[in-house]
Design an enzyme around this catalytic site. Structure first.
Site, short mmCIF file in Angstrom:
data_model
loop_
_atom_site.label_atom_id
_atom_site.label_comp_id
_atom_site.label_asym_id
_atom_site.label_seq_id
_atom_site.Cartn_x
_atom_site.Cartn_y
_atom_site.Cartn_z
N THR A 112 0.83 -1.20 0.00
CA THR A 112 0.00 0.00 0.00
C THR A 112 0.87 1.25 0.00
O THR A 112 0.60 2.22 -0.73
CB THR A 112 -0.93 -0.02 1.23
OG1 THR A 112 -1.67 -1.23 1.18
CG2 THR A 112 -1.87 1.16 1.23
N ASN A 122 0.12 -6.29 10.42
CA ASN A 122 0.31 -4.93 9.89
C ASN A 122 -0.70 -3.98 10.55
O ASN A 122 -1.88 -4.30 10.60
CB ASN A 122 0.09 -5.00 8.36
CG ASN A 122 0.24 -3.65 7.69
OD1 ASN A 122 0.49 -2.63 8.34
ND2 ASN A 122 0.10 -3.64 6.36
N GLY A 160 -2.14 -8.74 1.15
CA GLY A 160 -1.04 -9.69 0.94
C GLY A 160 -1.33 -11.04 1.56
O GLY A 160 -2.21 -11.20 2.41
N GLU A 181 -1.35 -13.99 3.90
CA GLU A 181 -1.23 -13.91 5.36
C GLU A 181 -1.54 -15.23 6.03
O GLU A 181 -2.37 -16.02 5.56
CB GLU A 181 -2.12 -12.79 5.92
CG GLU A 181 -3.58 -12.94 5.68
CD GLU A 181 -4.37 -11.68 6.09
OE1 GLU A 181 -3.79 -10.61 6.28
OE2 GLU A 181 -5.61 -11.80 6.21
#
Ligand SMILES: Nc1ncnc2c1ncn2[C@@H]1O[C@H](COP(=O)(O)OP(=O)(O)OP(=O)(O)O)[C@@H](O)[C@H]1O
Ligand SMILES: [Mg+2]
Length: 1024
Positions: free
Chosen positions: A111, A156, A384, A386
């Site tokens: 991002t 994240n 993404g 994970e």
């Protein structure tokens, strides 16, 4: 260029292609070396590898952007701006569409990378006020979408929980003129449930923490995240790395930029608040086991209020199920579990639909309505890969998505590349790579894939459960090398698996999924009566979202997984139609720490992202390839044989061209339809040559064109000049004609006027006379006499002005006299008065008078100190008025005797030194005579009654006029002075007469004539 490259490679190698050996160790060591120097970017050819630094680096400023703008890819150290710039310029030169695929696992920096690219375009593209608005909207869509679609996860703190593909549209000038976003499967379950250590979507916290007291009051919210069930399950509502208050301000500002009006904004926050209220609705059972709302109905009222729906119907929808039996509707009470399910389903549905609405709204605001052709750069930033401790349906979808993108990457790079060499007959040593198609098939294959089996279970009548789904999987997938369950596993593996789990051996690693909730989440059902209710909401966003869901449709909606599968298929189609650029993001460590390079973690990512294979293919392969036609079209100006046209086969033309450019045999290969160039440097050298040549060509074309333009312009100007000249001449000639006609008329009139000038003023002569008058007056004005004495200069007037002229003359002389008079001093005036007297006596009578006029009179001719003191003593009672030296002639002997003559107020004295020789009282002075000639002899006629008197006095005085004038004034003897012709009788003694005779001669002299008379010879007077 080579030298420049080495110089820049001081820290490790900038492009892995240039590594000495292609081993994992060398790869990692280079990556680490660069990472520890804060060099997070490295190339593999044109692919960019980025390692998350977890700290702010000073490499994203305007200065850096300027450095990378329009510079060849390999000219500068690797940077995301270089890739963005290269994609942009390729798009502009080749007029085609591109996309940038940003991949990597959750938290790797996808991002952030996509934001950097967007910022780069925002700054580097040409700008106008209008374009800036579009750009601001594109940039500002990010914080809004992140607020609603990102959340803190264990991986994240700002994890994207939706997939985002954004098209940036450019016009042919390269201006960014519009944008469009496609969103993919939002992880809605997060709205109602968060794992420990995770948060709900940012917007909830931002609203509670950042909103004003008024807004919170309006929405019925309290400023305390702990108060809301939906915000507290992860037990980490407040996180130090996230500033909800600031983010709230950014979002509010962004909403304004993307043109959300007040009503939209109110409705939007109303929905967010309603979800929080929904989460706080609790249920309990009555004695019959039917569900009831717990004691507090306030939350329900807030929900109904904020969503604009009837509170009672809402309560009914949350506690009863509506069954339709034939034409009747029956309400069946829920159990507590059902009620909770219905509540959560509503919360998820509202939030999920609102998110889609939000994307559409942003798209409307960024839309470019101009139908002209646009070029596109697509930015793909998707959640993404994970792996969590517990992985559910959402992780299954997310990881499936990453499999698909990996598959696309393989197709577009490794596989396609190698297939292309084969198709083009290029000698090639195949590189082995892992193709994850087998995993994609395992998930998505029709009828046999996991998604199909999941759908079947969801649709199957009877009591399908998550566990029956697992059993069906085991039946169908039993032998698949990438699928394992507790039942299928060997002893060792079984220990790591629960009974309700299945494990997929993804390209990026193993992930164990817990099947619980798979069916419900895939069905994503919302009870119909609630759907109906939402369709009539007074909140415009909710009404719009639910109306499009078509509640009346009897057809079962597609399951979530199938919808997702189809949308990924569409995405693949969108992407393959464009040219690809890749950014592979690597996560440096699991603990989000800066400066930590977790080798094992990175090695794993390098492996599953296929970076080594990519590197091998790159090293063995060719950096650049182009169809002969395209290559020739672009570079043909570089070779005289191909410029401006090549008539033969394109391949032959290319061969000649590259020979001319001096390509070495190992630097390129000629395929069947394309030329393959091994090193980027070869291409860049060609490109540089082309750029140079382009400028030369452009200059030549420009010069030609300018010459052509100038000639045309000159011709036009010449024609125009001739035309203007002709017109001007015409104008001049007409003017001349008019002038002449006028002149003829004037001359005629003049002649007529002249001829009739003597007549009374009439039409024929009035102008002439006026002219004559003016002419005369002008002439007169310029030639006026300058002095009073000038009597000759006066212009003689024409007949008509005779009288006027005379009047003017008088006036003028009077004026001069006046001026003169005003200008003279009292002394001069006295002098002039004396002169006037002189004139009255002598003018026209005595010859020497005219010469005397110009000689000024003095007060005296002998100073008092030159008069003997005795004399002065003697006459001290009389005031001396005037003294002059004279020559006295003896009455008898006629001898000349120099004497002084003094005039007092009563008498004239003749002095010889100290003696008064004679005193002549004015009273006894009967007359004074002088001759009319130019001599200066004066005769005083004295009364001789007094015996003391000596008789008449004859003197010669050089200042005759002065003396006599003074005397006449002092003694008042004006009338006593006579100017005599011939001779003057004198009385020598009483009764004895003689005479003074006057004559003219050559020389003036005075002597005694024979007749005893005094003879005075005056010099002959000059002609006057
Ligand atoms: N280039 C960078 N410079 C500094 N920090 C970065 C950079 N890239 C990423 N980060 C840090 O890493 C965090 C995670 O990055 P990002 O949100 O881009 O990951 P992601 O790949 O999009 O993950 P997900 O798949 O979960 O969405 C960022 O919030 C930021 O703190
Ligand atoms: Mg992200």
């Amino acid at each position: 260029m080579e030298g420049a490259l080495t110089a820049r490679d001081r820290v490790g190698i900038q492009d892995f292609v240039l590594l000495d050996e292609t081993t994992d160790a060398a790869f990692l060591s280079n990556l680490k070396k660069r990472f520890s120097n804060d060099l997070i970017y490295t190339y593999i050819g044109t692919l960019l590898v980025s390692v998350n630094p977890y700290k702010e680096l000073d490499i994203y400023n305007k200065k850096q952007m300027d450095i990378y703008m329009g510079v060849n890819f390999f000219e500068l150290p690797p940077h995301i701006y270089a890739l963005a710039d290269n994609a942009y310029h390729t798009m502009l030169t080749e007029f085609n569409n591109h996309f940038i695929l940003i991949s990597g696992e959750s938290g790797a920096g996808k991002t952030e990378a996509s934001k950097k690219i967007l910022q780069y375009y925002a700054v580097s593209c040409p700008s106008t006020t209008l374009l800036n608005t579009v750009r601001d909207k594109m940039l500002m869509s990010n914080p809004v979408l992140e607020a609603f679609g990102n959340a803190k996860t264990l991986k994240n703190d700002n994890s994207s929980r939706f997939g985002k593909y954004m098209d940036i549209q450019f016009n042919s000038e390269g201006d960014a003129v519009g944008g469009h976003i496609l969103n993919y499967l939002l992880e809605k379950s997060r709205v109602v449930h968060q794992n420990h250590g995770e948060r709900n979507f940012h917007i909830f916290y931002q609203l509670v923490v950042g909103a004003s007291d008024d807004l919170l009051h309006q929405l019925g919210l309290e400023r305390d995240c702990q108060h809301y069930t939906y915000l507290t399950q992860g037990e980490c509502a407040i996180v130090s790395s996230i500033n909800d208050n600031n983010d709230w301000k950014t979002v509010k500002n962004a909403l304004q930029v993307i043109e959300f009006d007040e009503i939209d904004t109110n409705h939007l926050f109303g929905i967010v608040a309603s979800v929080l209220h929904l989460g706080n609705i609790q249920f309990e059972c009555d004695s019959k086991g039917h569900v009831l709302l717990s004691n507090n109905n306030a939350e329900l009222r807030w929900v109904s209020n904020l969503l604009g729906v009837d509170a009672h119907t809402l309560q009914e929808g949350l506690t009863f199920r509506k069954l339709e039996a034939k034409k009747d509707q029956v309400l069946s009470p829920f159990t507590i579990d059902h009620a909770i399910y219905a509540r959560d389903a509503l919360a998820k549905a509202i939030y999920g639909q609102t998110f889609t609405w939000l994307v559409n709204k942003i798209n409307e605001s960024m839309e470019n309505k101009d139908p002209s052709r646009k070029m596109i750069i697509g930015l793909l930033d998707i959640y993404g890969f994970e792996v969590f401790y517990v992985n559910s349906f959402e992780q299954f979808c997310i990881n499936y998505c990453n499999e698909k993108l990996q598959q696309l990457f393989i197709q577009l790079t490794l596989k396609a590349e190698q297939e292309e060499y084969e198709a083009e007959n290029i000698e090639w040593e195949p590189v082995q790579f892992f193709n994850n198609k087998i995993i994609c098939d395992l998930i998505e294959e029709r009828h046999r894939g996991i998604i199909s089996i999941l759908d079947e279970e969801c649709l199957r009548p009877g009591d399908a459960t998550d566990l029956t789904f697992l059993e069906r999987l085991e039946e169908k997938m039993g032998n698949h090398p990438h699928f394992v369950t507790h039942k299928l596993a060997d002893k060792m593996t079984r220990k790591t698996l629960e009974r309700g789990d299945f494990r997929l051996l993804h390209y990026a690693g193993e992930v164990t999924y817990c099947v619980v909730g798979f069916l419900d989440k895939n069905n994503d059902l919302l009870y119909r009566n609630i759907k109906d209710l939402m369709c009539h909401s007074k909140n415009a966003i909710v009404r719009e979202c639910f109306s499009t869901m078509d509640p009346d449709s009897r057809k079962r909606p597609e399951t979530v997984a199938t919808q997702f599968k189809s949308s990924l298929l569409k995405l693949t189609e969108i992407l393959v139609a464009k040219e690809a650029w890749y950014i592979r993001c690597l996560k440096s460590n699991e603990s989000k720490q800066s400066g930590q390079f977790d080798e094992a973690l990175i090695r794993h990512q390098v492996k599953y992202l296929g970076l080594m294979e990519h590197l091998r293919v790159r090293r063995a392969g060719f950096a650049y390839r182009r169809k002969y036609e395209i290559f020739l079209k672009r570079y043909k100006p570089l070779c005289p044989a191909t410029w401006p046209h090549w008539r033969g086969e394109p391949a032959d033309g290319v061969e000649i061209l590259v020979q001319h450019l001096g390509y070495l045999p190992h630097e390129y290969k000629m395929g069947r339809t394309k030329i393959f160039i091994r090193h980027p440097r070869t291409l860049y050298a060609t490109e540089d040559a082309y750029e140079k040549c382009k400028h030369e060509l452009a200059t030549r074309l420009q010069a030609k064109y300018k010459g052509y333009k100038a000639k045309g312009e000159f011709r036009k100007q010449k024609e125009a000049a001739t035309k203007i000249e002709t017109c001007w001449r015409g104008v001049q000639a007409r003017k001349e004609k008019e002038r002449r006609a006028w002149a003829v008329k004037v001359i005629k009139q003049f002649i007529k006027g002249y001829m009739t000038r003597g007549q009374a003023k009439c039409t024929d002569n009035s102008e002439y006379l006026a002219f004559v008058r003016q002419n005369y007056l002008n002439r007169l004005k310029d030639n006026l006499p300058k002095t009073v004495l000038d009597k000759t200069t006066w212009q003689s007037p024409p007949h008509v002005l005779k009288e006027t002229s005379e009047m003017l003359r008088k006036i003028h002389y009077r004026l001069m006299v006046r001026k003169y008079v005003r200008g003279i001093t009292p002394q001069r005036k006295a002098q002039l008065q004396l002169k006037l007297i002189t004139s009255s006596i002598f003018k026209g009578k005595k010859d020497s008078y005219p010469q005397s006029v110009a000689q000024p009179f003095e007060n005296t001719r002998i100073n008092e100190q030159d008069i003997n003191a005795r004399v002065l003593q003697m006459i001290r009672n009389e005031h001396i008025k005037y003294s002059v030296p004279v020559i006295k002639y003896d009455r008898n002997g006629c001898k000349p005797r120099p004497r002084q003559l003094i005039l007092t107020q009563t008498a004239a004295y003749v002095l010889e030194e100290a003696k008064i020789k004679q005193r002549v009282l004015y009273t006894s002075l009967k007359g004074i005579s002088v001759s009319n000639l130019s001599d200066s002899i004066i005769v005083f006629h004295i009364t001789c009654e007094d015996p003391k008197q000596k008789g008449d006095l004859v003197i010669q005085c050089d200042y005759l006029y002065e003396f006599l004038t003074k005397l006449s004034v002092i003694a008042n003897k004006q009338n006593a002075i006579k100017v005599v012709q011939g001779s003057i009788k004198i009385e020598i003694q009483a009764g004895k007469e003689s005479a003074v005779d006057f004559t003219t001669g050559q020389e003036p002299m005075v002597y005694k004539a024979k007749n005893g008379h005094l003879m005075v010879v005056a010099s002959r007077a000059r002609t006057r």
